[in-house]
Design a protein around this motif. Structure first.
Motif, mmCIF file in Angstrom:
data_model
loop_
_atom_site.group_PDB
_atom_site.id
_atom_site.type_symbol
_atom_site.label_atom_id
_atom_site.label_comp_id
_atom_site.label_asym_id
_atom_site.label_seq_id
_atom_site.Cartn_x
_atom_site.Cartn_y
_atom_site.Cartn_z
ATOM 1 N N ASN A 1 0.813 -1.219 0.000
ATOM 2 C CA ASN A 1 0.000 0.000 0.000
ATOM 3 C C ASN A 1 0.848 1.271 0.000
ATOM 4 O OD1 ASN A 1 -2.484 -1.397 0.006
ATOM 5 N ND2 ASN A 1 -2.321 -1.698 2.227
ATOM 6 N N GLY A 2 2.148 1.141 -0.248
ATOM 7 C CA GLY A 2 2.985 2.317 -0.433
ATOM 8 C C GLY A 2 2.790 2.871 -1.827
ATOM 9 N N LEU A 3 3.493 3.987 -2.142
ATOM 10 C CA LEU A 3 3.319 4.628 -3.440
ATOM 11 C C LEU A 3 3.698 3.702 -4.588
ATOM 12 C CD1 LEU A 3 4.633 8.251 -2.783
ATOM 13 C CD2 LEU A 3 2.282 7.448 -2.834
ATOM 14 N N THR A 4 4.812 2.971 -4.432
ATOM 15 C CA THR A 4 5.244 2.069 -5.507
ATOM 16 C C THR A 4 4.241 0.950 -5.719
ATOM 17 O OG1 THR A 4 7.542 2.546 -4.915
ATOM 18 C CG2 THR A 4 7.144 0.626 -6.307
ATOM 19 N N ASP A 5 3.716 0.405 -4.634
ATOM 20 C CA ASP A 5 2.783 -0.711 -4.709
ATOM 21 C C ASP A 5 1.475 -0.306 -5.376
ATOM 22 O OD1 ASP A 5 2.115 -3.481 -3.926
ATOM 23 O OD2 ASP A 5 0.635 -2.523 -2.621
ATOM 24 N N ARG A 6 1.121 0.989 -5.302
ATOM 25 C CA ARG A 6 -0.161 1.460 -5.819
ATOM 26 C C ARG A 6 -0.002 2.262 -7.106
ATOM 27 N NH1 ARG A 6 -2.500 5.182 -2.842
ATOM 28 N NH2 ARG A 6 -0.695 5.729 -1.558
ATOM 29 N N SER A 7 1.024 1.969 -7.901
ATOM 30 C CA SER A 7 1.350 2.820 -9.042
ATOM 31 C C SER A 7 0.214 2.936 -10.058
ATOM 32 C CB SER A 7 2.619 2.314 -9.736
ATOM 33 O OG SER A 7 2.443 0.988 -10.183
ATOM 34 N N LEU A 8 -0.443 1.829 -10.402
ATOM 35 C CA LEU A 8 -1.524 1.883 -11.384
ATOM 36 C C LEU A 8 -2.698 2.692 -10.854
ATOM 37 C CD1 LEU A 8 -2.754 1.073 -14.072
ATOM 38 C CD2 LEU A 8 -3.530 -1.066 -13.020
ATOM 39 N N GLU A 9 -3.062 2.451 -9.605
ATOM 40 C CA GLU A 9 -4.154 3.197 -8.981
ATOM 41 C C GLU A 9 -3.835 4.694 -8.959
ATOM 42 O OE1 GLU A 9 -5.848 3.895 -4.449
ATOM 43 O OE2 GLU A 9 -4.736 2.060 -4.912
ATOM 44 N N LEU A 10 -2.591 5.041 -8.654
ATOM 45 C CA LEU A 10 -2.195 6.440 -8.584
ATOM 46 C C LEU A 10 -2.265 7.116 -9.943
ATOM 47 C CD1 LEU A 10 0.810 6.080 -6.119
ATOM 48 C CD2 LEU A 10 -1.310 7.316 -5.664
ATOM 49 N N ARG A 11 -1.900 6.396 -10.987
ATOM 50 C CA ARG A 11 -1.984 6.959 -12.337
ATOM 51 C C ARG A 11 -3.429 7.280 -12.696
ATOM 52 N NH1 ARG A 11 1.872 2.455 -15.287
ATOM 53 N NH2 ARG A 11 3.863 3.144 -14.422
ATOM 54 N N LYS A 12 -4.324 6.360 -12.372
ATOM 55 C CA LYS A 12 -5.739 6.562 -12.686
ATOM 56 C C LYS A 12 -6.315 7.744 -11.923
ATOM 57 C CE LYS A 12 -6.953 1.748 -13.792
ATOM 58 N NZ LYS A 12 -7.769 0.583 -13.388
ATOM 59 N N ASN A 13 -5.976 7.852 -10.647
ATOM 60 C CA ASN A 13 -6.572 8.869 -9.790
ATOM 61 C C ASN A 13 -5.909 10.238 -9.914
ATOM 62 O OD1 ASN A 13 -8.322 6.913 -8.847
ATOM 63 N ND2 ASN A 13 -7.109 6.464 -7.019
ATOM 64 N N ASN A 14 -4.765 10.267 -10.584
ATOM 65 C CA ASN A 14 -4.032 11.528 -10.770
ATOM 66 C C ASN A 14 -3.667 11.665 -12.251
ATOM 67 O OD1 ASN A 14 -3.407 12.338 -7.711
ATOM 68 N ND2 ASN A 14 -3.057 10.142 -7.931
ATOM 69 N N PHE A 15 -4.694 11.616 -13.076
ATOM 70 C CA PHE A 15 -4.501 11.452 -14.517
ATOM 71 C C PHE A 15 -3.877 12.678 -15.176
ATOM 72 C CE2 PHE A 15 -5.979 11.033 -18.968
ATOM 73 C CZ PHE A 15 -5.412 9.795 -19.242
ATOM 74 N N ASN A 16 -4.195 13.877 -14.687
ATOM 75 C CA ASN A 16 -3.602 15.080 -15.287
ATOM 76 C C ASN A 16 -2.087 15.101 -15.068
ATOM 77 O OD1 ASN A 16 -6.023 16.222 -16.267
ATOM 78 N ND2 ASN A 16 -6.507 17.025 -14.238
#
Length: 296
Positions: free
Chosen positions: A212-227
């Motif tokens: 659940n760190g930033l690296t582990d959630r990379s795909l989710e982070l891309r989707k939620n921070n698309f700009n």
């Protein structure tokens, strides 16, 4: 002026920060300060840091408390308040080796008169003392742009220490409502301006990739921070060498499709030629073939 400012953005990591603090206390020299940015934690992070501020005698500790806005905003704020000439970003769940500050200081002395070199970097290791990523064989150090790491055997996370003045000139972009953007956005922008990093073959930083760190959630982070993700890929399309720029764009294309970006819109958004579009289609196809072959 201090030589080095260690900056640590943190969010609900009070239970892990002590390991980093101990590693700072164990340094062989103390020509540094530690700035901790509490990014809206609701655990006892700030209370813990305040206790350390009151008792620490070897080096200065500063605490910045802010509303949750993401690691990149925390870094921007920390850089503005840094007293050191160089900035070393160390995550709250990681540690540095006992000689890290001393070694970094020596590296800085070696490059301080070269205006094209704006950072030094060591290697990262894991909890088992195994090196993370690669490094050119037979070399003690190499001078390479961040954007050209992929063609110079420098893949994997490293431990970069950048000049504060360059980070003030090129801060992390901030998009309203978004809490994440990859750090390469800044490192590659600096590369596009012609600056290089001196990379050393020495582990100075040890870390783990937490669930659940930033690296582990990379795909989710891309989707939620698309700009922010779009901004990053646009920059990489220009900064990275072929074919790495097209691979990055191919990964983006798959996610953009979910957001309603067809190939026509993608072409316009990235100012692509017909040749670029053709190459993107080919590389996307090869990625899918490789993925399917790897799963069999």
């Amino acid at each position: 002026m201090l030589m080095i400012t260690v900056i640590t953005p943190t969010y609900n990591r009070a239970h892990l920060l002590k390991n980093l603090y101990i590693s700072l206390q164990m340094q062989t020299v103390f020509d540094f300060e530690w700035i901790v940015i509490d990014d809206g934690s609701f655990d006892n992070t700030s209370e813990q840091i305040e206790l350390w501020i009151a008792s620490e005698k070897k080096f200065k500790i500063k605490l910045i408390k802010k509303e949750n806005g993401g690691k990149h905003r925390a870094i921007n704020q920390g850089v503005k308040l840094a007293e050191g000439e160089f900035v070393f970003i160390v995550d709250s769940d990681d540690v540095i080796t006992p000689d890290a500050i001393e070694i970094i200081s020596k590296w800085i002395e070696d490059i301080k008169d070269n205006p094209k070199i704006v950072a030094v970097s060591g290697l990262r290791g894991n909890k088992n003392n195994e090196q993370i990523g690669d490094f050119p064989k037979g070399k003690d150090f190499v001078d390479v742009k961040n954007s050209e790491r992929c063609i110079n055997h420098l893949l994997g996370d490293k431990a970069e220490v950048y000049k504060k003045e360059i980070l003030l000139e090129y801060p992390f972009p901030e998009f309203e409502g978004e809490l994440f953007i990859t750090e390469d956005v800044v490192w590659n922008l600096i590369s596009l301006k012609g600056y290089v990093v001196r990379w050393y073959n020495k582990v100075i930083y040890k870390g783990n990739y937490l669930k659940n760190g930033l690296t582990d959630r990379s795909l989710e982070l891309r989707k939620n921070n698309f700009n922010g993700y779009t901004y990053s890929v646009k920059q990489n399309f220009v900064a990275l060498p072929f074919p790495y720029n097209f691979v990055a764009l191919s990964v983006y294309k798959d996610l953009a499709k979910e957001k309603g970006f067809g190939l026509k819109k993608l072409k316009k958004e990235f100012n692509m030629s017909n040749k670029d579009v053709f190459l993107l289609i080919i590389i996307s196809f090869l990625r899918k073939v490789r993925s399917r072959c790897g799963s069999n």
